[in-house]
Design a protein around this motif. Structure first.
Motif, short mmCIF file in Angstrom:
data_model
loop_
_atom_site.label_atom_id
_atom_site.label_comp_id
_atom_site.label_asym_id
_atom_site.label_seq_id
_atom_site.Cartn_x
_atom_site.Cartn_y
_atom_site.Cartn_z
N VAL A 195 0.68 -1.33 0.00
CA VAL A 195 0.01 -0.01 0.01
C VAL A 195 0.89 1.23 0.10
O VAL A 195 0.59 2.22 -0.49
CB VAL A 195 -1.11 0.09 1.19
N SER A 196 2.17 1.08 0.33
CA SER A 196 2.94 2.44 0.37
C SER A 196 3.67 2.72 -1.07
O SER A 196 4.31 3.86 -0.99
CB SER A 196 3.99 2.36 1.65
N LYS A 197 3.43 1.95 -1.73
CA LYS A 197 4.13 1.97 -3.19
C LYS A 197 3.24 2.36 -3.98
O LYS A 197 1.93 1.70 -4.32
CB LYS A 197 4.77 0.75 -3.64
N PHE A 198 3.28 3.27 -5.06
CA PHE A 198 2.36 3.65 -6.23
C PHE A 198 2.86 2.77 -7.45
O PHE A 198 4.09 2.90 -7.63
CB PHE A 198 2.40 5.30 -6.39
N SER A 199 2.14 2.28 -8.40
CA SER A 199 2.45 1.57 -9.30
C SER A 199 1.84 2.04 -10.80
O SER A 199 0.62 2.24 -10.58
CB SER A 199 1.86 -0.10 -9.29
N ALA A 238 10.09 1.35 -11.04
CA ALA A 238 8.83 0.92 -11.44
C ALA A 238 8.03 0.97 -9.90
O ALA A 238 6.87 1.25 -9.95
CB ALA A 238 8.74 -0.55 -11.66
N SER A 239 8.63 0.86 -8.86
CA SER A 239 8.11 0.92 -7.65
C SER A 239 8.35 2.24 -6.84
O SER A 239 9.35 2.43 -6.66
CB SER A 239 8.38 -0.12 -6.73
N HIS A 240 7.33 3.14 -6.59
CA HIS A 240 7.50 4.47 -6.05
C HIS A 240 6.69 4.42 -4.99
O HIS A 240 5.68 3.95 -4.67
CB HIS A 240 6.87 5.46 -6.96
N SER A 241 7.29 5.03 -3.95
CA SER A 241 6.93 5.37 -2.53
C SER A 241 5.30 6.52 -2.97
O SER A 241 5.84 7.28 -3.72
CB SER A 241 7.86 6.09 -1.54
N ARG A 242 4.42 6.25 -2.43
CA ARG A 242 3.37 7.21 -2.21
C ARG A 242 3.80 8.70 -2.21
O ARG A 242 3.50 9.44 -3.02
CB ARG A 242 2.34 7.00 -1.59
N GLU A 243 4.42 8.99 -1.23
CA GLU A 243 4.86 10.37 -0.91
C GLU A 243 5.88 11.04 -1.75
O GLU A 243 5.46 12.09 -2.31
CB GLU A 243 5.50 10.55 0.60
N THR A 244 6.94 10.16 -2.27
CA THR A 244 7.84 10.77 -3.15
C THR A 244 7.27 10.75 -4.68
O THR A 244 7.36 11.82 -5.18
CB THR A 244 8.97 9.50 -3.28
N PHE A 245 6.27 9.97 -4.83
CA PHE A 245 5.65 10.00 -6.35
C PHE A 245 4.73 11.23 -6.30
O PHE A 245 4.82 11.95 -7.32
CB PHE A 245 4.72 8.70 -6.52
N VAL A 246 3.95 11.59 -5.39
CA VAL A 246 2.92 12.76 -5.25
C VAL A 246 3.69 13.86 -5.37
O VAL A 246 3.30 14.94 -5.98
CB VAL A 246 1.92 12.62 -4.03
N GLU A 247 5.08 13.90 -4.53
CA GLU A 247 5.77 15.13 -4.69
C GLU A 247 6.17 15.43 -6.02
O GLU A 247 6.47 16.43 -6.63
CB GLU A 247 6.98 15.11 -3.55
N CYS A 248 6.62 14.34 -6.81
CA CYS A 248 7.20 14.65 -8.09
C CYS A 248 6.04 15.13 -9.06
O CYS A 248 6.14 15.94 -9.68
CB CYS A 248 7.67 13.29 -8.70
#
Length: 82
Positions: free
Chosen positions: A24-28, A67-77
């Motif tokens: 759940v902590s990773k964004f795909s 391929a696997s991004h932490s939700r926080e890092t991905f949303v910031e990006c």
């Protein structure tokens, strides 16, 4: 400071990820439903941005990192590309 979108209720997202036996902590970026889920959340925070522009920002971040991004890092990006 984390983007306000991260403080929202993500339980629907988390429940689906758990049901699919995914972290759940990773964004795909591989799952279209996750991209659409994030785009819908972002649209609430950026109502003047088109859905297409939001999808383009998500796509840029999908191609920037692994391929696997932490939700926080991905949303910031994504928000930095909006």
């Amino acid at each position: 400071m984390a983007h306000p979108i991260l403080e929202e209720d993500w339980s629907d997202y988390d429940d689906r990820k758990i049901k699919e036996s995914k972290n759940v902590s990773k964004f795909s970026c591989e799952d279209r439903w996750e991209i659409e889920y994030l785009a819908d959340k972002l649209k609430k925070h950026y109502p003047l941005k088109s859905h297409q522009l939001i999808l383009e920002a998500i796509s840029k971040c999908c191609h920037k990192t692994d391929a696997s991004h932490s939700r926080e890092t991905f949303v910031e990006c994504v928000t930095s590309n909006l």
